[in-house]
Enzyme design. Structure first.
Site, PDB file in Angstrom:
ATOM      1  N   GLY A  49       0.839  -1.190   0.000  1.00  0.00           N
ATOM      2  CA  GLY A  49       0.000   0.000   0.000  1.00  0.00           C
ATOM      3  C   GLY A  49       0.874   1.239   0.000  1.00  0.00           C
ATOM      4  O   GLY A  49       2.016   1.201   0.488  1.00  0.00           O
ATOM      5  N   GLN A  54       2.822   9.939   1.427  1.00  0.00           N
ATOM      6  CA  GLN A  54       4.129   9.262   1.507  1.00  0.00           C
ATOM      7  C   GLN A  54       5.036   9.617   0.335  1.00  0.00           C
ATOM      8  O   GLN A  54       6.234   9.305   0.367  1.00  0.00           O
ATOM      9  CB  GLN A  54       3.943   7.743   1.539  1.00  0.00           C
ATOM     10  CG  GLN A  54       3.315   7.242   2.827  1.00  0.00           C
ATOM     11  CD  GLN A  54       3.234   5.728   2.826  1.00  0.00           C
ATOM     12  OE1 GLN A  54       2.289   5.165   2.314  1.00  0.00           O
ATOM     13  NE2 GLN A  54       4.251   5.088   3.372  1.00  0.00           N
ATOM     14  N   CYS A  96       6.024  -0.069   7.285  1.00  0.00           N
ATOM     15  CA  CYS A  96       5.631   1.102   6.499  1.00  0.00           C
ATOM     16  C   CYS A  96       6.819   1.571   5.683  1.00  0.00           C
ATOM     17  O   CYS A  96       7.935   1.623   6.195  1.00  0.00           O
ATOM     18  CB  CYS A  96       5.168   2.205   7.454  1.00  0.00           C
ATOM     19  SG  CYS A  96       4.596   3.682   6.614  1.00  0.00           S
ATOM     20  N   LEU A  97       6.562   1.926   4.433  1.00  0.00           N
ATOM     21  CA  LEU A  97       7.659   2.390   3.571  1.00  0.00           C
ATOM     22  C   LEU A  97       8.241   3.713   4.074  1.00  0.00           C
ATOM     23  O   LEU A  97       9.349   4.084   3.697  1.00  0.00           O
ATOM     24  CB  LEU A  97       7.179   2.539   2.121  1.00  0.00           C
ATOM     25  CG  LEU A  97       6.743   1.235   1.435  1.00  0.00           C
ATOM     26  CD1 LEU A  97       6.289   1.505   0.012  1.00  0.00           C
ATOM     27  CD2 LEU A  97       7.862   0.196   1.446  1.00  0.00           C
ATOM     28  N   HIS A 138      -4.471   1.099   7.562  1.00  0.00           N
ATOM     29  CA  HIS A 138      -3.118   1.667   7.639  1.00  0.00           C
ATOM     30  C   HIS A 138      -2.973   2.821   6.638  1.00  0.00           C
ATOM     31  O   HIS A 138      -2.465   3.893   6.990  1.00  0.00           O
ATOM     32  CB  HIS A 138      -2.108   0.553   7.347  1.00  0.00           C
ATOM     33  CG  HIS A 138      -0.679   0.995   7.298  1.00  0.00           C
ATOM     34  ND1 HIS A 138       0.290   0.501   8.152  1.00  0.00           N
ATOM     35  CD2 HIS A 138      -0.031   1.870   6.480  1.00  0.00           C
ATOM     36  CE1 HIS A 138       1.450   1.077   7.869  1.00  0.00           C
ATOM     37  NE2 HIS A 138       1.287   1.904   6.854  1.00  0.00           N
ATOM     38  N   GLU A 139      -3.425   2.593   5.399  1.00  0.00           N
ATOM     39  CA  GLU A 139      -3.258   3.625   4.362  1.00  0.00           C
ATOM     40  C   GLU A 139      -4.142   4.836   4.635  1.00  0.00           C
ATOM     41  O   GLU A 139      -3.712   5.980   4.448  1.00  0.00           O
ATOM     42  CB  GLU A 139      -3.560   3.052   2.974  1.00  0.00           C
ATOM     43  CG  GLU A 139      -2.633   1.928   2.529  1.00  0.00           C
ATOM     44  CD  GLU A 139      -1.156   2.229   2.712  1.00  0.00           C
ATOM     45  OE1 GLU A 139      -0.753   3.397   2.572  1.00  0.00           O
ATOM     46  OE2 GLU A 139      -0.404   1.294   3.039  1.00  0.00           O
ATOM     47  N   HIS A 142      -2.719   7.296   6.953  1.00  0.00           N
ATOM     48  CA  HIS A 142      -1.767   8.255   6.367  1.00  0.00           C
ATOM     49  C   HIS A 142      -2.467   9.547   5.932  1.00  0.00           C
ATOM     50  O   HIS A 142      -1.836  10.601   5.870  1.00  0.00           O
ATOM     51  CB  HIS A 142      -1.061   7.643   5.152  1.00  0.00           C
ATOM     52  CG  HIS A 142       0.084   6.735   5.508  1.00  0.00           C
ATOM     53  ND1 HIS A 142       1.185   7.167   6.205  1.00  0.00           N
ATOM     54  CD2 HIS A 142       0.308   5.426   5.226  1.00  0.00           C
ATOM     55  CE1 HIS A 142       2.036   6.150   6.351  1.00  0.00           C
ATOM     56  NE2 HIS A 142       1.529   5.085   5.777  1.00  0.00           N
TER      57      HIS A 142
HETATM   58 ZN    ZN Z   1       2.533   3.258   5.771  1.00  0.00          ZN
END
Ligand code: ZN
Length: 176
Positions: A49, A54, A96-97, A138-139, A142
């Site tokens: 995701g 991000q 998480c990226l 989670h997304e 953000h």
């Molecule tokens: Zn993330």
């Protein structure tokens, strides 16, 4: 297509409330290109995701995909809302990226009903369960400036990747 630079924890863009996307912009070549770039960036980093903040665009857009995972289709959600949370909770490891090298356990509702526009601007309204439901939450976090670390109730599970692979990877997610 292009790989976009990823904003890392500490970058203020990750803590902002994202702006809604103007639905009239969705059909534009620039927006469609941006969606393609987000997918390419997510796949490049083996993510499942990616949210627009991000990649330093504070807009309500997320892309998700988990090839091979049943019930987890390639998804674009624009201006999404969670309409309903299921009563059951599931505990899963999240990473998480934007948070390099760490995993931690997060407990979230195991089912959500979500509404949002797709990349054609059509309204989607669907239910998701399991990993797909967790990824959606989670997304969407953000988009309101939240990271999975904020959702951890027990920081003692915070694990570096190497230790995760060594000690924790084989432990399955649990429904609690
Ligand atoms: Zn993330």
């Amino acid at each position: 297509m292009a790989i976009l630079p990823i904003a890392k924890i500490g970058n203020p863009v990750l803590r902002k409330i994202a702006d809604p996307v103007d639905p009239d912009q969705i059909g534009s070549r620039a927006f469609q290109q941006f969606v393609d770039d987000m997918f390419e960036t997510m796949y490049e980093h083996d993510g499942i995701g990616l949210a627009a903040p991000q990649v330093s665009r504070s807009e309500q857009l997320v892309v998700m995909a988990c090839p091979g995972e049943e019930g987890f289709p390639e998804t674009v959600l624009i201006n999404p809302k969670i309409l309903f949370y299921g009563p059951q909770q599931v505990e899963m490891w999240e990473g998480c990226l934007s948070v390099d090298g760490l995993r931690g356990k997060v407990t979230r509702p195991s089912m959500v009903r979500v509404q949002g526009l797709d990349r054609q601007g059509n309204l989607q309204d669907f239910e998701a369960t399991g990993l797909y439901a967790v990824c959606i939450q989670h997304e969407l976090d953000h988009l309101i400036g939240k990271l999975f670390l904020d959702r951890m109730t027990d920081l003692s599970t915070l694990t570096q990747l190497e230790e995760f692979e060594k000690y924790w990877k084989q432990v399955p997610a649990s429904i609690i």
